[in-house]
Scaffold this motif. Sequence first.
Motif, PDB file in Angstrom:
ATOM      1  N   SER A 168       0.804  -1.226   0.000  1.00 46.39           N
ATOM      2  CA  SER A 168       0.000   0.000   0.000  1.00 46.39           C
ATOM      3  C   SER A 168       0.833   1.270   0.000  1.00 46.39           C
ATOM      4  O   SER A 168       0.295   2.364  -0.202  1.00 46.39           O
ATOM      5  N   THR A 169       2.151   1.170   0.238  1.00 41.75           N
ATOM      6  CA  THR A 169       2.999   2.362   0.206  1.00 41.75           C
ATOM      7  C   THR A 169       3.676   2.561  -1.141  1.00 41.75           C
ATOM      8  O   THR A 169       4.391   3.537  -1.338  1.00 41.75           O
ATOM      9  N   ARG A 182       6.145  -0.916   8.558  1.00 41.38           N
ATOM     10  CA  ARG A 182       6.268   0.174   9.527  1.00 41.38           C
ATOM     11  C   ARG A 182       4.892   0.712   9.891  1.00 41.38           C
ATOM     12  O   ARG A 182       3.941   0.597   9.121  1.00 41.38           O
ATOM     13  N   PRO A 183       4.774   1.331  11.055  1.00 35.36           N
ATOM     14  CA  PRO A 183       3.501   1.954  11.423  1.00 35.36           C
ATOM     15  C   PRO A 183       3.093   3.017  10.416  1.00 35.36           C
ATOM     16  O   PRO A 183       3.949   3.652   9.793  1.00 35.36           O
ATOM     17  N   ASN A 184       1.795   3.186  10.242  1.00 34.01           N
ATOM     18  CA  ASN A 184       1.284   4.169   9.291  1.00 34.01           C
ATOM     19  C   ASN A 184       0.152   4.936   9.949  1.00 34.01           C
ATOM     20  O   ASN A 184      -0.932   4.401  10.169  1.00 34.01           O
ATOM     21  N   SER A 185       0.430   6.199  10.265  1.00 32.50           N
ATOM     22  CA  SER A 185      -0.560   7.021  10.965  1.00 32.50           C
ATOM     23  C   SER A 185      -1.332   7.932  10.024  1.00 32.50           C
ATOM     24  O   SER A 185      -2.145   8.740  10.476  1.00 32.50           O
ATOM     25  N   SER A 186      -1.108   7.804   8.721  1.00 32.63           N
ATOM     26  CA  SER A 186      -1.749   8.717   7.764  1.00 32.63           C
ATOM     27  C   SER A 186      -2.769   8.020   6.882  1.00 32.63           C
ATOM     28  O   SER A 186      -3.061   8.479   5.780  1.00 32.63           O
ATOM     29  N   LEU A 187      -3.326   6.928   7.358  1.00 33.28           N
ATOM     30  CA  LEU A 187      -4.302   6.194   6.568  1.00 33.28           C
ATOM     31  C   LEU A 187      -5.641   6.916   6.534  1.00 33.28           C
ATOM     32  O   LEU A 187      -5.998   7.627   7.473  1.00 33.28           O
ATOM     33  N   PRO A 188      -6.413   6.734   5.468  1.00 30.51           N
ATOM     34  CA  PRO A 188      -7.760   7.306   5.433  1.00 30.51           C
ATOM     35  C   PRO A 188      -8.616   6.768   6.577  1.00 30.51           C
ATOM     36  O   PRO A 188      -8.375   5.670   7.095  1.00 30.51           O
ATOM     37  N   ALA A 189      -9.610   7.521   6.951  1.00 29.83           N
ATOM     38  CA  ALA A 189     -10.497   7.109   8.036  1.00 29.83           C
ATOM     39  C   ALA A 189     -11.157   5.781   7.708  1.00 29.83           C
ATOM     40  O   ALA A 189     -11.590   5.549   6.575  1.00 29.83           O
ATOM     41  N   GLY A 190     -11.209   4.917   8.692  1.00 35.79           N
ATOM     42  CA  GLY A 190     -11.878   3.638   8.520  1.00 35.79           C
ATOM     43  C   GLY A 190     -11.007   2.522   7.979  1.00 35.79           C
ATOM     44  O   GLY A 190     -11.447   1.371   7.903  1.00 35.79           O
ATOM     45  N   VAL A 211       3.524  -6.100   9.651  1.00 34.26           N
ATOM     46  CA  VAL A 211       4.103  -7.431   9.467  1.00 34.26           C
ATOM     47  C   VAL A 211       5.575  -7.295   9.139  1.00 34.26           C
ATOM     48  O   VAL A 211       6.048  -6.219   8.771  1.00 34.26           O
ATOM     49  N   ALA A 212       6.290  -8.397   9.268  1.00 33.53           N
ATOM     50  CA  ALA A 212       7.698  -8.402   8.903  1.00 33.53           C
ATOM     51  C   ALA A 212       7.825  -8.423   7.384  1.00 33.53           C
ATOM     52  O   ALA A 212       6.834  -8.312   6.657  1.00 33.53           O
TER      53      ALA A 212
END
Length: 320
Positions: free
Chosen positions: A8-9, A34-42, A48-49
């Motif tokens: 998805s990146t 890696r963590p992703n804090s900018s995903l669309p709502a919902g 995962v590795a």
Amino acid sequence: MMILLTGSTGFVGQALLARLAAQPALDLVVVSRRPNSSLPAGVAHAQVADIAADTAWQPVLQGVQVIIHAAARVHVMSDKVADPLAEFRKVNVDGTLNLARQAVGAGVKRFIFISSIKVNGESTAPGKPYSAESQPAPVDPYGISKLEAELALRELAAETGMEVVIIRPPLVYGPGVKANFLSMMRWLSKGIPLPLGAIQNRRSLVALDNLVDLIATCVEHPAAANQTFMVSDGEDLSTRQLLRRMGGALGRPARLVPIPAWLLEAGASLLGKRALAQRLCGSLQVDISKTRELLNWSPPLGVDEALRRAAEHFLEHQAE
């Protein structure tokens, strides 16, 4: 319906994420390292590795009905590893099959695999495009790994009943495109004369929006099950035509010098740039008639509009 999206990146993955997230009837889970804090709502996120033969997918597969597997070790021009094919296989074959096998165990109904036209080969004779039924003939390690993954997925589908859908894009372009297409826009925007005015080849390309639309169509279309699809914009261009129309989109008419293709290829070979010359001078066409007829699908975006969108993004971000 719950969909799991890998990659998805990436260039395609980001556009696909935006498209699927805008559909309220879908529940979307994306996975990344890696963590992703900018995903669309919902949109849910699962960390995962690396995608490998031993990655544990069970915690994120509960309730998933469709997987769109867009993650891959991608083609690179100058691979420095000692055994490129072995490295491609680790992710593109072993990692893909590990995910697919665990998907079967979790009851996933459909697995959509984003493959590559490189499975078919590197070039076509003018007027003789690759079709989904053409004999595969990959040349480089990336194409070989994608073909091996396709074959293993088809075998798994036959054994288990999980539906597999394979999509083979040619060069994908659009807002945010990198690599050679970005270089082309830079050359044109600077008004650099290019020795490509005599090139009469034919190449199939696919706009990012058109590829994403086909992938979204394959999520639920019943006729997509266990099929392989070619995808393109439905209009093949010569390198000369592409440069002229891209220049028009950028507002900088292309300055093309008519140098014979054979001379360009000879010079490129002497400079160690034979592969680049092949892409600029050779033909690579795909036949999307099966995709059109079986799915009742047509590319929603025309070439000139797609080029305009790519140019607009480039002009807004060229200083970055």
